[in-house]
Design an enzyme around this catalytic site. Structure first.
Site, PDB file in Angstrom:
ATOM      1  N   ASP A 191       0.965  -1.173  -0.071  1.00  0.00           N
ATOM      2  CA  ASP A 191      -0.013  -0.129   0.177  1.00  0.00           C
ATOM      3  C   ASP A 191       0.838   1.044   0.005  1.00  0.00           C
ATOM      4  O   ASP A 191       1.830   1.385   0.544  1.00  0.00           O
ATOM      5  CB  ASP A 191      -0.822  -0.030   1.144  1.00  0.00           C
ATOM      6  N   GLU A 259       2.049  -0.125  -4.667  1.00  0.00           N
ATOM      7  CA  GLU A 259       1.183   0.969  -5.194  1.00  0.00           C
ATOM      8  C   GLU A 259       1.798   2.110  -5.217  1.00  0.00           C
ATOM      9  O   GLU A 259       2.259   2.575  -4.256  1.00  0.00           O
ATOM     10  CB  GLU A 259      -0.008   0.919  -4.118  1.00  0.00           C
TER      11      GLU A 259
HETATM   12  C1  NOJ Z   1      -4.322   3.101  -0.945  1.00  0.00           C
HETATM   13  C2  NOJ Z   1      -5.373   2.213  -0.827  1.00  0.00           C
HETATM   14  O1  NOJ Z   1      -5.545   1.588  -2.207  1.00  0.00           O
HETATM   15  C3  NOJ Z   1      -6.523   3.082  -0.458  1.00  0.00           C
HETATM   16  O2  NOJ Z   1      -7.592   2.342  -0.449  1.00  0.00           O
HETATM   17  C4  NOJ Z   1      -6.456   3.453   0.985  1.00  0.00           C
HETATM   18  O3  NOJ Z   1      -7.473   4.107   1.447  1.00  0.00           O
HETATM   19  C5  NOJ Z   1      -5.204   4.072   0.945  1.00  0.00           C
HETATM   20  N1  NOJ Z   1      -3.998   3.558   0.539  1.00  0.00           N
HETATM   21  C6  NOJ Z   1      -4.568   4.276   2.468  1.00  0.00           C
HETATM   22  O4  NOJ Z   1      -4.045   3.249   3.101  1.00  0.00           O
END
Ligand code: NOJ
Length: 522
Positions: A191, A259
Site C-alpha cells: 500500500d 502501489e
Molecule cells: C491506498 C489504498 O488503495 C486505499 O484504498 C487506502 O485508502 C489508502 N492507500 C490508505 O491506506
C-alpha cells in the site's frame, strides 16, 4: 492477477459483509470459470475499519469480521491446490490509531515506542509543524492532547504514519512479512509504497506547478495544490525496499508489487531498483487516460521507454479506489479494454466485477461509507466497491436473501451477473475467459516483445507481440465507427470482441465500432 475486495465478494455469515470463507467458496470460479493465475486480497487484518482495513490494528491476525487465521490457512491451501497464487495487502506506511504500537507511542513523550511514529511539537507561534496535507483532506497533523504534540497522518487521523527511519520499526515490519511468508503467501501488494520515506527535516512542500494540459493522473482536489516533494518518495525509500526485498528473497518465488502513484516515468521506474527492490510498481497510467488510441499509445510507449532492461511492466484498469472502468471509459469500451489488458506486454491486474462490465453503482447519500468521500466532496469510492453480482436471485449470490449488503447492489444485478454471463458464449465474462486461455496458450502474449504498429487510422491502436517465431497482432478500434486496417501477410483470427466475426481474410480488414481483434500473424 484478480483483485478481491473482501467485503464485497461473498458473505457466508449473514452480516452483509464478505469474508474469507466466501472467497474460498468462489476459488473454483476464479481458477476454472475465469482462469486467473493469482488473487490479490485487499486487507483482512484486525482493524477498526476507519478506512475499511487500510487501518491495521494487528498485522498478524484476521479481523473477526472476515474470519480467522484458520480460515485464511484453508483459503491459501485451497487456492494453492487449484494452482492459484495468493497475494495479500501489506500496509507499511501507517497503522490504525488503535494499534498497540500507537497506543503506547502516544502514551508519553518518553515511551520507548514514541519514535515509532512521527511526532513533532507545534512551531513557536503554536502553528502546525509544517504545511503537509493529508490525502483524505485537511492537514496531515493531528494534535494529541496527552502530550501537546502532533502526529503525522498522510491519510486519516486514524491512520498515523510509522517512522521507517527507526530501525525497530523496520525489524517489526519485516517480522509481519515473515509471519505471512511462513504461512505460505506468494507475495504482497504494498500500500502507498512510496510514502514510507519523508524528508527527515520535515520541510514544507512548495506549492504545485500548474497541471499539464492533459492530466495524466487523478485529480486529488486540494491535495494537488502542493508539490509533494517532501512528504513522500524521499530517496531513502529505495534502501527501505531493498530491505523488504531481502526478506522476500529469504523464501522461494515470492513477489512484491507496489502501489506507486508517480507520474514521472523515470522516477516511477526507480522502484524496480537493480532488480533488488520491488518486483514491479503498479502502472496506473491507463486508468486516468481518456479512451483514445493516441492517449493509450503515448502511455504505453512512455512505460516501455522507462522500464529497466531486467524489469517486467504491469497494467491496471481498475481497483477499489477508482471509478469502475465501464463508467470511466463507457460501456462500449469494456470489451476492447479486456483485450488491451490481457494482451499488452506485462502483468495484468483486473478488479472483481470488471469481467462482468459492472458499472459504478450510484450509492445514495445515506448509505455512503467511504471516509474519503465523506471528508472531501466528490472523492467517494463506494460506487466501485459494491457486492459482486453472482446470480439474479435476491441476495445475488453475495448474501442470503433478506440480508442487507454493506453497500447496495448494482441496479443491473438482476441481468448482469455471473450466472447469466457464464451461460452466454458471447458474454464479456467469456471474452475474459477466452483471453486468459489464449494468453496461456501463446508465449508471445505472455512474454513476447511488443512493437507498436504505424500507418493505422488515428482511432486504431495496433501492436505486434513476438516471441520465438510466434507473432500475435492486436488491433483495437477506439471509435464508434468502422475503421479499415491493412494487415500484412496471412493471418488467422484468434479472438474478436465481435461475436459475429469469424475471419480476418478480407483486405482491408474493416474493424467494427469498438471492435478489438487478436490475430495470429506467425
Ligand atoms: C491506498 C489504498 O488503495 C486505499 O484504498 C487506502 O485508502 C489508502 N492507500 C490508505 O491506506
Amino acid at each position: 492477477m484478480y483483485q478481491i475486495y473482501p467485503r464485497s465478494l461473498r458473505d457466508t455469515t449473514g452480516n452483509g459483509i464478505g469474508d474469507l470463507n466466501g472467497i474460498t467458496e468462489r476459488l473454483g470460479y476464479l481458477a476454472d470459470t475465469l482462469g486467473v493465475d493469482a488473487v490479490w486480497i485487499s486487507p483482512f487484518y484486525r482493524s477498526p475499519m476507519a478506512d475499511f482495513g487500510y487501518d491495521v490494528a494487528d498485522y498478524t491476525d484476521v479481523d473477526p469480521l472476515f474470519g480467522t487465521l484458520a480460515d485464511f490457512d484453508r483459503l491459501l491451501a485451497e487456492a494453492h491446490a487449484r494452482g492459484l497464487k495468493v497475494i495479500i495487502d501489506w500496509v507499511p506506511n501507517h497503522t490504525s490509531d488503535r494499534h498497540p504500537w500507537f497506543v503506547e507511542s502516544r502514551s508519553s513523550l518518553t515511551n520507548p515506542k514514541r519514535d515509532w511514529y512521527v511526532w513533532r511539537g507545534p512551531k513557536p507561534d503554536g502553528s502546525l509543524p509544517n504545511n503537509w496535507q493529508a490525502v483524505f483532506g485537511g492537514p496531515a497533523w493531528e494534535e494529541d492532547p496527552r502530550t501537546g504534540q502532533f502526529y503525522l497522518h498522510s491519510f486519516l487521523p486514524q491512520q498515523p504514519d510509522l517512522n521507517w527511519r527507526n530501525p525497530e520499526v523496520v525489524t517489526a515490519m519485516h517480522g509481519t512479512l515473515r509471519f505471512w511468508l511462513d504461512r505460505g503467501v506468494d507475495g504482497f501488494r504494498i500500500d502507498v509504497a512510496h510514502y514510507i520515506m519523508k524528508n527527515p527535516d520535515l520541510a514544507d512542500n512548495p506549492s504545485a506547478p500548474p497541471p499539464p494540459p492533459e492530466a495524466d493522473f487523478k485529480d486529488l482536489a486540494e491535495y494537488d495544490e502542493w508539490h509533494h516533494v517532501n512528504d513522500k518518495g524521499h530517496p531513502d525509500v529505495h534502501a527501505a525496499f531493498r530491505g523488504v526485498r531481502s526478506v522476500l528473497d529469504e523464501y522461494d518465488e515470492r513477489f512484491a508489487v507496489g502501489e506507486i502513484h508517480i507520474f514521472d516515468w523515470d522516477e516511477w521506474a526507480t522502484y524496480y531498483g537493480d532488480d533488488d527492490e520491488l518486483h514491479m510498481p503498479f502502472n496506473f497510467s491507463l486508468i486516468w487516460s481518456e479512451w483514445r488510441a493516441d492517449a493509450f499509445r503515448r502511455r504505453i510507449e512512455s512505460l516501455e521507454a522507462a522500464i529497466p532492461e531486467h524489469a517486467w511492466p504491469s497494467y491496471v484498469l481498475g481497483n477499489h479506489d477508482e471509478q469502475r472502468l465501464a463508467t470511466r471509459y463507457g460501456s462500449a469500451a469494456t470489451r476492447p479494454a479486456a483485450v488491451l489488458l490481457l494482451t499488452l506486454r506485462g502483468q495484468p491486474t483486473m478488479y472483481y466485477g470488471d469481467e462482468l462490465g459492472m458499472p459504478e453503482t450510484p450509492v445514495p447519500t445515506e448509505r455512503r461509507q467511504d471516509p474519503w468521500g465523506l471528508r472531501v466532496h466528490g472523492m467517494g469510492r463506494d460506487g466501485c466497491r459494491t457486492p459482486m453480482q453472482w446470480t439474479a436471485e435476491p441476495g445475488h449470490g453475495f448474501c442470503e436473501p433478506g440480508v442487507e449488503p454493506w453497500l447496495p447492489f448494482g441496479v443491473d444485478a438482476g441481468v448482469r451477473n455471473v450466472d447469466r454471463q457464464r451461460h452466454d458464449a458471447d458474454s464479456l465474462l467469456n471474452l475474459y475467459r477466452r483471453l486468459l486461455e489464449l494468453r496461456r496458450e501463446r508465449p508471445s502474449l505472455r512474454h513476447g516483445t511488443i512493437a507498436m504498429l504505424d500507418g493505422l487510422p488515428p482511432d486504431v491502436l495496433g501492436y505486434l507481440r513476438h516471441h520465438d517465431g510466434e507473432r500475435t497482432v492486436v488491433l483495437v478500434n477506439f471509435s464508434a465507427t468502422e475503421q479499415p486496417v491493412d494487415i500484412d501477410g496471412a493471418t488467422a483470427l484468434l479472438i474478436s470482441t465481435d461475436p459475429q466475426r469469424t475471419t480476418v481474410d478480407e483486405r482491408p480488414v474493416v474493424l467494427g465500432p469498438s471492435e478489438a481483434i487478436v490475430v495470429d500473424a506467425t
